[in-house]
Write a protein that holds these residues in place. Structure first.
Motif, PDB file in Angstrom:
ATOM      1  N   GLU A 389       0.839  -1.204   0.000  1.00 18.39           N
ATOM      2  CA  GLU A 389       0.000   0.000   0.000  1.00 18.39           C
ATOM      3  C   GLU A 389       0.876   1.258   0.000  1.00 18.39           C
ATOM      4  O   GLU A 389       0.631   2.208  -0.733  1.00 18.39           O
ATOM      5  CB  GLU A 389      -0.926  -0.014   1.225  1.00 18.39           C
ATOM      6  CG  GLU A 389      -1.718   1.259   1.448  1.00 18.39           C
ATOM      7  CD  GLU A 389      -2.630   1.640   0.283  1.00 18.39           C
ATOM      8  OE1 GLU A 389      -3.093   0.743  -0.427  1.00 18.39           O
ATOM      9  OE2 GLU A 389      -2.851   2.846   0.088  1.00 18.39           O
ATOM     10  N   ASN A 393       1.037   4.038  -2.939  1.00 17.38           N
ATOM     11  CA  ASN A 393       0.849   5.468  -2.678  1.00 17.38           C
ATOM     12  C   ASN A 393       1.992   6.285  -3.249  1.00 17.38           C
ATOM     13  O   ASN A 393       1.783   7.369  -3.796  1.00 17.38           O
ATOM     14  CB  ASN A 393       0.733   5.718  -1.176  1.00 17.38           C
ATOM     15  CG  ASN A 393      -0.668   5.427  -0.669  1.00 17.38           C
ATOM     16  OD1 ASN A 393      -1.575   5.202  -1.463  1.00 17.38           O
ATOM     17  ND2 ASN A 393      -0.840   5.423   0.634  1.00 17.38           N
ATOM     18  N   ARG A 396       1.412   6.497  -6.876  1.00 15.00           N
ATOM     19  CA  ARG A 396       0.224   7.258  -7.278  1.00 15.00           C
ATOM     20  C   ARG A 396       0.289   8.732  -6.895  1.00 15.00           C
ATOM     21  O   ARG A 396      -0.187   9.591  -7.621  1.00 15.00           O
ATOM     22  CB  ARG A 396      -1.021   6.639  -6.644  1.00 15.00           C
ATOM     23  CG  ARG A 396      -1.511   5.409  -7.382  1.00 15.00           C
ATOM     24  CD  ARG A 396      -2.604   4.715  -6.595  1.00 15.00           C
ATOM     25  NE  ARG A 396      -3.807   5.521  -6.489  1.00 15.00           N
ATOM     26  CZ  ARG A 396      -4.837   5.222  -5.706  1.00 15.00           C
ATOM     27  NH1 ARG A 396      -4.786   4.118  -4.983  1.00 15.00           N
ATOM     28  NH2 ARG A 396      -5.888   6.002  -5.646  1.00 15.00           N
ATOM     29  N   HIS A 397       0.846   9.028  -5.685  1.00 11.73           N
ATOM     30  CA  HIS A 397       0.670  10.394  -5.164  1.00 11.73           C
ATOM     31  C   HIS A 397       1.956  11.198  -4.963  1.00 11.73           C
ATOM     32  O   HIS A 397       1.884  12.418  -4.883  1.00 11.73           O
ATOM     33  CB  HIS A 397      -0.033  10.356  -3.798  1.00 11.73           C
ATOM     34  CG  HIS A 397      -1.253   9.503  -3.759  1.00 11.73           C
ATOM     35  ND1 HIS A 397      -2.386   9.777  -4.484  1.00 11.73           N
ATOM     36  CD2 HIS A 397      -1.519   8.361  -3.061  1.00 11.73           C
ATOM     37  CE1 HIS A 397      -3.307   8.855  -4.234  1.00 11.73           C
ATOM     38  NE2 HIS A 397      -2.804   7.974  -3.386  1.00 11.73           N
ATOM     39  N   GLY A 438      -6.685   3.729   2.414  1.00  9.56           N
ATOM     40  CA  GLY A 438      -5.423   2.981   2.314  1.00  9.56           C
ATOM     41  C   GLY A 438      -4.604   3.116   3.581  1.00  9.56           C
ATOM     42  O   GLY A 438      -4.170   2.121   4.169  1.00  9.56           O
TER      43      GLY A 438
END
Ligand code: ATP
Ligand code: MG
Length: 478
Positions: A389, A393, A396-397, A438
């Protein structure tokens, strides 16, 4: 503690318990007023009794001394008239003496054989009495508190007896006693008033505190006790208020956590449904299509006798079968990496990071796993999911260029650190918003195993720390 035990047991002294039970029946106010009343009464009566006794003793001794002094003085004066046999002169001296001295009752001159030769009475008593003893006996009956003193008249002219009464002085003593008793009554009344005021002052905040505790126990956490002063009761009220504050805060935290869990659960169920849909789609569009083309090719293979076509259909079937196998394997891997069960966390993370590099070639990813042995499957799965996770992240971020994963043992715990050099974010803000499923999922998983998860983030990157104690036997979700 039991008041007493029956049979052969040890007998406890029942008196303290009985006293406690008796005292417990009364309110604090009654107890304080009762104690004040009792003390003032005992003190007042004690002082009155002491003063009265001391004054009575003083009066008696004073009276005796006075009677002796007067008797001696009169004895000197009557000596000459007696020698001259001047009875009228003797009586006149005696009359003067009893008239001029307060508390006098009588004066008498008697011979050695007790026969009275002259006498004088303050009450004008004319009853004849031949002997001194008769007069003394009669006057003792008539006059309360009679003090009679006899002194010899020189030279050997008989006895002079002088009688005085303590009635007047005793009346003074009675007056003082009455005053003291009235003072005691007044002090007692003032004491009761003061005690009432004091208990009102003392019990008012306590009553208020009790009322507040009732409200709190009925669920009203907005209730607070009034802090009237900085004394012990004020401190107690403050302590109670801060306890209620704590209670209110923890209630709010529990409610918030509950809300977050509910939201998390909903999101998890949604995510599961999404995942099922995706797998169904993949099975339909990928595996289904491949199997259809295998079926078609097999049908064509069955119908043709031409060797070239047979080779072509056979090759098509092999290709489609290999493709299907690849798809099924990928699906299986995505659902649960078998390498985690077979080879452990370190190997599973190696493979995951390798796939991550392929998916995100712009990010340099590295993993360092220092684990001497296999951990429990629960811990391995939890840490795998947390790293997965955290790295998702990052991809993705974060906008990071590098990400590193470090796993190691540290004082009975296993620790996973995922660090990136991205833009960072405010973890508290995201968590408070309740949208970060998440992150909450990571925290939930770690806390289920008795561990903790911290996130530090700044403009220069984010670091996720997950720590789990090794001795764990909780079954966590995969
Ligand atoms: N490493 C990171 N760098 C920068 N921002 C991050 C990082 N990790 C998380 N965030 C921020 O925190 C938010 C919450 O993350 P979280 O993983 O909880 O939710 P999500 O990734 O948006 O959705 P999902 O529930 O699918 O994981 C993200 O939307 C992102 O803004
Ligand atoms: Mg996420």
């Amino acid at each position: 503690m039991p008041a007493a035990t029956s049979g052969k047991g040890v007998l406890a002294d029942p008196w303290p318990d009985r006293f406690k039970a008796f005292a417990g029946r009364f309110s604090v106010r009654t107890k304080i007023i009762g104690i004040v009343l009792m003390l003032t009464t005992i003190l007042g009566l004690g002082i009155t009794w002491q003063v009265r006794t001391a004054m009575s003793t003083l009066v008696e001794s004073e009276l005796t001394v006075r009677a002796e002094t007067i008797a001696l003085e009169v004895a000197v004066h009557v000596a000459d008239p007696i020698a001259e046999r001047d009875t009228a002169g003797v009586v006149s001296i005696l009359d003067d003496a009893v008239a001029s001295h307060l508390d006098s009752v009588f004066a008498a001159v008697s011979r050695a054989d007790g026969i009275i030769i002259a006498r004088a009475f303050t009450d004008g008593d004319g009853t004849p009495g031949a002997t001194l003893d008769e007069v003394l006996a009669r006057k003792a009956d008539e006059v309360p508190g009679l003090h009679a003193v006899s002194v010899p008249i020189e030279p050997d002219a008989g006895l002079l007896t002088y009688g005085m009464t303590d009635t007047r002085l005793e009346r003074t003593v009675d007056g003082v006693t009455l005053q003291l008793l009235l003072t005691t009554l007044l002090v007692g009344a003032i004491g009761v008033l003061a005690a009432t005021l004091l208990t009102w002052l003392l019990t008012r905040p306590i009553v208020d505190l009790v009322r507040t505790t009732h409200k709190v126990s009925q669920g009203d956490l907005s209730a607070r006790a009034a802090v009237a002063a900085e004394d012990e009761i004020g401190t107690l009220a403050e302590a109670f208020n801060s306890m209620v504050n704590e209670l209110e805060t923890s209630r709010a935290v529990v409610a918030e956590t509950q809300q977050l869990r509910t939201r998390l659960l909903e999101r998890l169920i949604d995510a599961q449904e999404e995942e099922r849909k995706r797998i169904a789609r993949e099975l339909h569009d990928g595996v289904g299509q491949s199997l259809t083309s295998i079926m078609l090719a097999a049908g064509l293979l069955e119908q043709t006798e031409i060797p070239d076509e047979r080779d072509e259909y056979t090759a098509r079937i092999r290709e489609a079968s290999a493709d299907t196998l690849k798809q099924v394997r990928r699906l299986g891997r995505e659902l649960r990496p078998s390498v985690l069960d077979d080879l452990g966390l370190a190997a599973a993370l190696d493979r995951y990071v390798a796939e991550f590099r392929l998916r995100c070639p712009e990010i340099t990813a590295e993993v360092h796993c220092h684990l001497p042995d296999r951990l429990s499957p629960t811990i391995e799965t939890t840490l795998y999911r947390v790293v997965q996770e955290a790295m998702t992240n990052v991809a993705r971020h974060s906008g990071a260029r590098t990400v590193s994963v470090l796993i190691g043992l540290r004082m009975g715990t296993v620790r996973a650190i995922v660090e990136d050099n991205g833009n960072g974010f405010d973890p508290d803000l995201k968590r408070a918003s309740g949208e970060s499923v998440g992150i909450h999922g990571m925290i939930e998983r770690v806390e289920l195993l008795g561990g903790r998860l911290d996130i530090e983030s700044s403009d220069h990157g984010t670091t996720v720390y997950a720590e789990v104690p090794i001795s764990v036997n909780t079954a966590a979700p995969t």
